[in-house]
Design a protein around this motif. Structure first.
Motif, short mmCIF file in Angstrom:
data_model
loop_
_atom_site.label_atom_id
_atom_site.label_comp_id
_atom_site.label_asym_id
_atom_site.label_seq_id
_atom_site.Cartn_x
_atom_site.Cartn_y
_atom_site.Cartn_z
N ILE A 54 -3.78 3.23 -0.06
CA ILE A 54 -4.39 2.57 -1.31
C ILE A 54 -3.43 1.36 -1.57
CG2 ILE A 54 -5.05 3.10 -3.50
CD1 ILE A 54 -6.71 4.60 -1.55
N ILE A 55 -3.95 0.40 -1.90
CA ILE A 55 -3.40 -1.01 -2.14
C ILE A 55 -2.77 -1.02 -3.54
CG2 ILE A 55 -3.47 -3.48 -2.66
CD1 ILE A 55 -5.61 -3.36 -0.27
N GLY A 82 4.95 4.05 2.32
CA GLY A 82 3.87 2.93 2.16
C GLY A 82 4.18 2.18 3.44
N SER A 83 3.59 0.95 3.13
CA SER A 83 3.73 -0.43 4.03
C SER A 83 3.45 -1.60 2.97
CB SER A 83 2.67 -0.04 5.01
OG SER A 83 1.44 0.01 4.60
N LEU A 84 4.08 -2.78 3.73
CA LEU A 84 3.92 -4.19 3.26
C LEU A 84 3.15 -4.81 4.25
CD1 LEU A 84 4.81 -6.14 1.20
CD2 LEU A 84 6.67 -6.79 2.60
N ALA A 96 0.83 -1.11 0.01
CA ALA A 96 -0.19 0.06 0.00
C ALA A 96 0.87 1.27 -0.17
CB ALA A 96 -0.81 -0.17 1.06
N ASP A 97 0.42 2.33 -0.57
CA ASP A 97 0.98 3.52 -0.38
C ASP A 97 0.86 4.32 0.87
OD1 ASP A 97 -1.41 4.77 -0.77
OD2 ASP A 97 -1.29 5.29 -2.85
N THR A 136 -6.77 -4.43 -5.31
CA THR A 136 -5.79 -3.28 -5.87
C THR A 136 -6.53 -2.19 -6.24
OG1 THR A 136 -6.12 -3.99 -8.14
CG2 THR A 136 -3.98 -4.73 -7.01
N ASP A 137 -6.11 -1.08 -5.79
CA ASP A 137 -6.80 0.61 -6.09
C ASP A 137 -7.79 0.70 -4.93
OD1 ASP A 137 -4.97 1.17 -8.11
OD2 ASP A 137 -6.22 0.11 -9.68
N ARG A 138 -7.76 0.01 -3.95
CA ARG A 138 -8.76 -0.10 -2.86
C ARG A 138 -7.95 0.26 -1.59
NH1 ARG A 138 -12.45 -5.26 -3.42
NH2 ARG A 138 -13.74 -4.31 -1.64
N SER A 139 -8.86 0.79 -0.80
CA SER A 139 -8.05 1.23 0.57
C SER A 139 -8.07 0.08 1.47
CB SER A 139 -8.96 2.24 1.26
OG SER A 139 -10.08 1.67 1.72
N ILE A 140 -7.08 0.07 2.22
CA ILE A 140 -6.93 -1.20 3.45
C ILE A 140 -7.94 -1.24 4.14
CG2 ILE A 140 -5.62 -1.72 5.30
CD1 ILE A 140 -3.22 -0.59 3.85
N VAL A 141 -8.67 -0.04 4.45
CA VAL A 141 -9.73 -0.31 5.44
C VAL A 141 -11.00 -1.08 4.70
CG1 VAL A 141 -11.64 1.01 6.72
CG2 VAL A 141 -9.31 1.81 6.66
#
Length: 403
Positions: free
Chosen positions: A95-96, A165-167, A90-91, A113-118
């Motif tokens: 956003i994934i 971002g995060s993994l 995610a950025d 993809t292109d969706r939020s983590i929440v």
């Protein structure tokens, strides 16, 4: 007049010499210029040739590195597609940007993809772990249970300090938790099963030491009881070793064609004396022309003996135990039916677990391993085993073997 002529001749000669000298110098300059031009051209051509070689080498190296990068990328993509752990990238806004197939399966979404983590994770504890990671810049881990899906998930969030971002790594711990539950139940059950005979042995030996040895009839009775408890411990150890060998895949079968009627009669003979002592009627109902089954006779006889022995323990005197067999579609179905105490409905599905026994059976003897061993033996033959029971009206244990 003569001086003028002489002076003119001298001037002409000097002019001619200067003219020749000028011509010679010009010619030399032209030759030098041509030679210099040629030398410069050769140098430039040589330099251009060297530059071309360098460019070609750089391009070749770049192409090789690109090829290696493509190969590594393809290998990494294959690994990410095949692993069972979910991977999300995610950025800084959450956003994934990337998700492998396992992540979609674990979070039950087709394309994260292109969706939020929440939106994708949909669990407040997991979302909070990601937020803590973003705020602290440190690795975070969180485990949660999803009761609606009977699933345990562990999320590890790793910060990317370069891009903010995060993994996110997602692991399915459901099977591990179930194994932990089985292990915990096994330890609890084996402790319970060992405690009773050990307590009896301790009490019997203390009684003998306190003077019962001086009373021969009582001593003989106590020693006989000690022998019973030792036999129970021996049986437990034997069945534990047998179950361990079966579950580790070391069960060897020697299948041969056997008539269903012969199998039932052989098993009933082995347990008939015990049934008679318990005041029970034991009989066989089976047509002799049923299809033969390819079985290990000794192992399937062990299954039937375990089932019959179980019925004997929990059927009151005057009751009946019937051994049956009938032909099905591509199989032969065997059954042991009794008129015993029956099994509560909520316990029927668990009676084939190791050491599992319903409350009423706690007073009875046995290790609680017989039905589990029977289940493994039947399944090793390609069959299945199950039970039907009505509490207070008896039970019927079935198992089927391919014909």
């Amino acid at each position: 007049m003569n001086y003028v002529i002489i002076f003119a001749i001298i001037f002409f000669i000097l002019a001619a010499w200067f003219a020749w000298r000028y011509y010679q110098l010009r010619r030399d300059l032209n030759e030098y210029a041509i030679r210099l031009k040629q030398e410069k051209s050769d140098t430039e051509i040589k330099e251009l040739g060297n530059l071309s070689s360098v460019v070609t080498s750089v391009l070749s190296g770049a192409k090789l590195r690109l090829s290696m990068l493509d190969s590594e990328r393809a290998r990494l993509a294959t690994v990410l597609e095949q692993i069972t752990d979910g991977v999300l990238i995610a950025d800084s806004q959450g956003i994934i940007q990337f998700a492998n197939p396992a992540a979609g399966r674990l979070f039950q979404t087709s394309d994260p993809t292109d969706r939020s983590i929440v939106e994708v994770v949909r669990h407040h504890q997991l979302v909070e772990a990601w937020r803590r990671c973003r705020q602290t810049g440190q690795l975070q881990s969180e485990s949660v249970e999803l009761p609606t899906r009977h699933q345990y998930l562990q999320l590890v969030v790793i910060p990317d300090l370069h891009s903010s971002g995060s993994l996110l790594l997602v692991q399915d711990l459901t099977r591990i938790r179930r194994l932990e539950t089985v292990r915990r139940d096994f330890i609890s059950n084996i402790s319970h099963e060992l405690r009773t005979p050990l307590a009896s042995l301790k009490a019997l030996t203390e009684t003998l030491q306190d003077g019962a040895l001086d009373d021969p009839p009582a001593a003989h009775r106590f020693i006989g009881q000690i022998q019973v408890e030792v036999d129970a411990l021996t049986q437990m150890a034997t069945e534990l070793l047998e179950l361990s060998r079966i579950e580790s895949g070391q069960l060897s079968l020697d299948p041969k064609p056997v008539a269903a009627h012969d199998l039932l009669v052989s098993a009933s003979k082995r347990i008939s004396l015990q049934a008679e002592r318990a005041g029970l009627t034991l009989r066989v109902e089976c047509q002799e022309d049923l299809p033969k089954v390819q079985i290990d006779l000794q192992r399937l006889e062990q299954v039937l003996v375990n089932l019959i022995h179980n019925s004997v323990k929990f059927t009151r005197p005057g009751g009946e135990i019937v051994l049956l067999a009938e032909s099905g579609i591509g199989e032969v179905r065997f059954a042991v039916r009794d008129t015993g105490l029956g099994i509560p409905e909520e316990d029927v599905s668990r009676i084939f677990e190791r050491f599992y026994r319903v409350d009423k059976s706690r007073a009875g003897s046995g290790t609680g391993l017989g039905l589990s061993i029977a289940k493994h033996i039947v399944e090793a033959h390609g069959g299945k085993i199950w039970a039907e029971s009505i509490e207070g009206q008896g039970s019927t244990f079935y198992f089927s073997i391919p014909a």
